[in-house]
Design a protein around this motif. Structure first.
Motif, PDB file in Angstrom:
ATOM      1  N   ASN A   1     -12.491  -9.447 -14.357  1.00  0.00           N
ATOM      2  CA  ASN A   1     -11.277 -10.033 -14.881  1.00  0.00           C
ATOM      3  C   ASN A   1     -10.951 -11.277 -14.083  1.00  0.00           C
ATOM      4  O   ASN A   1     -11.635 -11.595 -13.110  1.00  0.00           O
ATOM      5  CB  ASN A   1     -10.129  -9.016 -14.837  1.00  0.00           C
ATOM      6  CG  ASN A   1      -9.322  -9.027 -16.120  1.00  0.00           C
ATOM      7  OD1 ASN A   1      -9.076 -10.084 -16.700  1.00  0.00           O
ATOM      8  ND2 ASN A   1      -8.905  -7.861 -16.564  1.00  0.00           N
ATOM      9  N   TYR A   2      -9.860 -11.937 -14.466  1.00  0.00           N
ATOM     10  CA  TYR A   2      -9.536 -13.242 -13.913  1.00  0.00           C
ATOM     11  C   TYR A   2      -8.029 -13.384 -13.916  1.00  0.00           C
ATOM     12  O   TYR A   2      -7.379 -12.981 -14.870  1.00  0.00           O
ATOM     13  CB  TYR A   2     -10.199 -14.262 -14.841  1.00  0.00           C
ATOM     14  CG  TYR A   2      -9.757 -15.685 -14.706  1.00  0.00           C
ATOM     15  CD1 TYR A   2     -10.500 -16.575 -13.954  1.00  0.00           C
ATOM     16  CD2 TYR A   2      -8.624 -16.164 -15.369  1.00  0.00           C
ATOM     17  CE1 TYR A   2     -10.139 -17.908 -13.863  1.00  0.00           C
ATOM     18  CE2 TYR A   2      -8.249 -17.483 -15.277  1.00  0.00           C
ATOM     19  CZ  TYR A   2      -9.019 -18.359 -14.517  1.00  0.00           C
ATOM     20  OH  TYR A   2      -8.654 -19.656 -14.424  1.00  0.00           O
TER      21      TYR A   2
ATOM     22  N   LEU B   1      -1.055  -8.951 -12.522  1.00  0.00           N
ATOM     23  CA  LEU B   1      -1.942  -8.457 -11.464  1.00  0.00           C
ATOM     24  C   LEU B   1      -1.845  -6.940 -11.356  1.00  0.00           C
ATOM     25  O   LEU B   1      -2.866  -6.243 -11.312  1.00  0.00           O
ATOM     26  CB  LEU B   1      -1.571  -9.097 -10.122  1.00  0.00           C
ATOM     27  CG  LEU B   1      -2.348  -8.554  -8.922  1.00  0.00           C
ATOM     28  CD1 LEU B   1      -3.814  -8.959  -9.005  1.00  0.00           C
ATOM     29  CD2 LEU B   1      -1.731  -9.034  -7.620  1.00  0.00           C
ATOM     30  N   LEU B   2      -0.635  -6.420 -11.328  1.00  0.00           N
ATOM     31  CA  LEU B   2      -0.445  -4.977 -11.189  1.00  0.00           C
ATOM     32  C   LEU B   2      -1.005  -4.222 -12.390  1.00  0.00           C
ATOM     33  O   LEU B   2      -1.587  -3.146 -12.235  1.00  0.00           O
ATOM     34  CB  LEU B   2       1.033  -4.643 -10.962  1.00  0.00           C
ATOM     35  CG  LEU B   2       1.577  -5.134  -9.610  1.00  0.00           C
ATOM     36  CD1 LEU B   2       3.086  -5.000  -9.562  1.00  0.00           C
ATOM     37  CD2 LEU B   2       0.927  -4.397  -8.453  1.00  0.00           C
ATOM     38  N   LEU B   3      -0.857  -4.809 -13.585  1.00  0.00           N
ATOM     39  CA  LEU B   3      -1.432  -4.189 -14.787  1.00  0.00           C
ATOM     40  C   LEU B   3      -2.953  -4.084 -14.667  1.00  0.00           C
ATOM     41  O   LEU B   3      -3.545  -3.051 -14.949  1.00  0.00           O
ATOM     42  CB  LEU B   3      -1.093  -5.015 -16.033  1.00  0.00           C
ATOM     43  CG  LEU B   3       0.192  -4.673 -16.756  1.00  0.00           C
ATOM     44  CD1 LEU B   3       0.449  -5.681 -17.864  1.00  0.00           C
ATOM     45  CD2 LEU B   3       0.137  -3.257 -17.310  1.00  0.00           C
TER      46      LEU B   3
ATOM     47  N   LEU C   1       1.344  -5.563  -2.993  1.00  0.00           N
ATOM     48  CA  LEU C   1       0.632  -4.290  -3.124  1.00  0.00           C
ATOM     49  C   LEU C   1       1.307  -3.190  -2.317  1.00  0.00           C
ATOM     50  O   LEU C   1       1.491  -2.076  -2.808  1.00  0.00           O
ATOM     51  CB  LEU C   1      -0.832  -4.453  -2.684  1.00  0.00           C
ATOM     52  CG  LEU C   1      -1.657  -5.417  -3.547  1.00  0.00           C
ATOM     53  CD1 LEU C   1      -3.073  -5.541  -3.006  1.00  0.00           C
ATOM     54  CD2 LEU C   1      -1.672  -4.993  -5.003  1.00  0.00           C
ATOM     55  N   ARG C   2       1.701  -3.510  -1.094  1.00  0.00           N
ATOM     56  CA  ARG C   2       2.348  -2.490  -0.249  1.00  0.00           C
ATOM     57  C   ARG C   2       3.680  -2.044  -0.833  1.00  0.00           C
ATOM     58  O   ARG C   2       4.049  -0.879  -0.711  1.00  0.00           O
ATOM     59  CB  ARG C   2       2.510  -3.015   1.167  1.00  0.00           C
ATOM     60  CG  ARG C   2       1.166  -3.068   1.878  1.00  0.00           C
ATOM     61  CD  ARG C   2       1.310  -3.373   3.338  1.00  0.00           C
ATOM     62  NE  ARG C   2       0.025  -3.269   3.999  1.00  0.00           N
ATOM     63  CZ  ARG C   2      -0.398  -4.095   4.935  1.00  0.00           C
ATOM     64  NH1 ARG C   2       0.384  -5.068   5.344  1.00  0.00           N
ATOM     65  NH2 ARG C   2      -1.583  -3.934   5.487  1.00  0.00           N
ATOM     66  N   SER C   3       4.395  -2.967  -1.494  1.00  0.00           N
ATOM     67  CA  SER C   3       5.677  -2.601  -2.093  1.00  0.00           C
ATOM     68  C   SER C   3       5.481  -1.601  -3.230  1.00  0.00           C
ATOM     69  O   SER C   3       6.399  -0.896  -3.612  1.00  0.00           O
ATOM     70  CB  SER C   3       6.419  -3.842  -2.594  1.00  0.00           C
ATOM     71  OG  SER C   3       5.810  -4.341  -3.776  1.00  0.00           O
TER      72      SER C   3
ATOM     73  N   ILE D   1       0.091 -16.433  -8.988  1.00  0.00           N
ATOM     74  CA  ILE D   1      -0.198 -15.138  -9.592  1.00  0.00           C
ATOM     75  C   ILE D   1       1.032 -14.537 -10.270  1.00  0.00           C
ATOM     76  O   ILE D   1       2.113 -14.509  -9.697  1.00  0.00           O
ATOM     77  CB  ILE D   1      -0.749 -14.169  -8.520  1.00  0.00           C
ATOM     78  CG1 ILE D   1      -2.135 -14.654  -8.086  1.00  0.00           C
ATOM     79  CG2 ILE D   1      -0.800 -12.742  -9.029  1.00  0.00           C
ATOM     80  CD1 ILE D   1      -2.717 -13.901  -6.928  1.00  0.00           C
ATOM     81  N   ASP D   2       0.817 -14.084 -11.486  1.00  0.00           N
ATOM     82  CA  ASP D   2       1.825 -13.336 -12.218  1.00  0.00           C
ATOM     83  C   ASP D   2       1.710 -11.889 -11.713  1.00  0.00           C
ATOM     84  O   ASP D   2       0.744 -11.196 -12.003  1.00  0.00           O
ATOM     85  CB  ASP D   2       1.535 -13.421 -13.722  1.00  0.00           C
ATOM     86  CG  ASP D   2       2.490 -12.582 -14.559  1.00  0.00           C
ATOM     87  OD1 ASP D   2       3.001 -11.554 -14.074  1.00  0.00           O
ATOM     88  OD2 ASP D   2       2.709 -12.944 -15.727  1.00  0.00           O
TER      89      ASP D   2
END
Length: 124
Positions: A103-104, A114-116, A23-25, A109-110
């Motif tokens: 959502n799930y 996740l970012l989408l 997330l920070r990246s 984790i892909d």
């Protein structure tokens, strides 16, 4: 306008570390807690949370219980909750959604997926 934060709820420090790094990246601010009770505490006082990544398999209060408790808070009834689980068994997705998750996503984790999902919720 202040950017909404992502709350990471996971009892495994390695998962928190990895999620925070991702997330920070991408310049997505985040905070983390390691129990359902801590998550409820943060969500009852912190209103800059834009989405929650909720681990399902946690001791004491699991993700299902925590999601239900979050949904019971009137001001968090529409907060986007993404269930994160290593249990990718048939029926798990439905169980997460029934508990109140929006959502799930399964572990490992892909990151793109996740970012989408987060983008969709944080841009609303």
């Amino acid at each position: 306008m202040e950017q909404k934060q992502v709350l990471i709820v996971d009892d495994d420090a390695r998962n928190i570390f990895a999620l925070k790094a991702v997330l920070r990246s991408r310049n997505i601010p985040c905070v983390s807690v390691s129990t359902g009770a801590e998550a409820l505490q943060v969500l009852s006082t912190e209103h800059a949370i834009g989405a929650v990544l909720m681990d399902i398999m946690m001791p004491d209060m699991d993700g299902y219980e925590t999601i239900s408790a979050v949904r019971a808070m009137p001001w968090n009834s529409r907060l986007p909750l993404i269930a994160v689980t290593a249990k990718a068994m048939v029926g798990d997705r439905e169980k997460c959604l029934e508990a109140g998750a929006d959502n799930y996503i399964s572990k490992p984790i892909d990151v793109d997926e996740l970012l989408l999902q987060l983008q969709q919720y944080l841009s609303e």
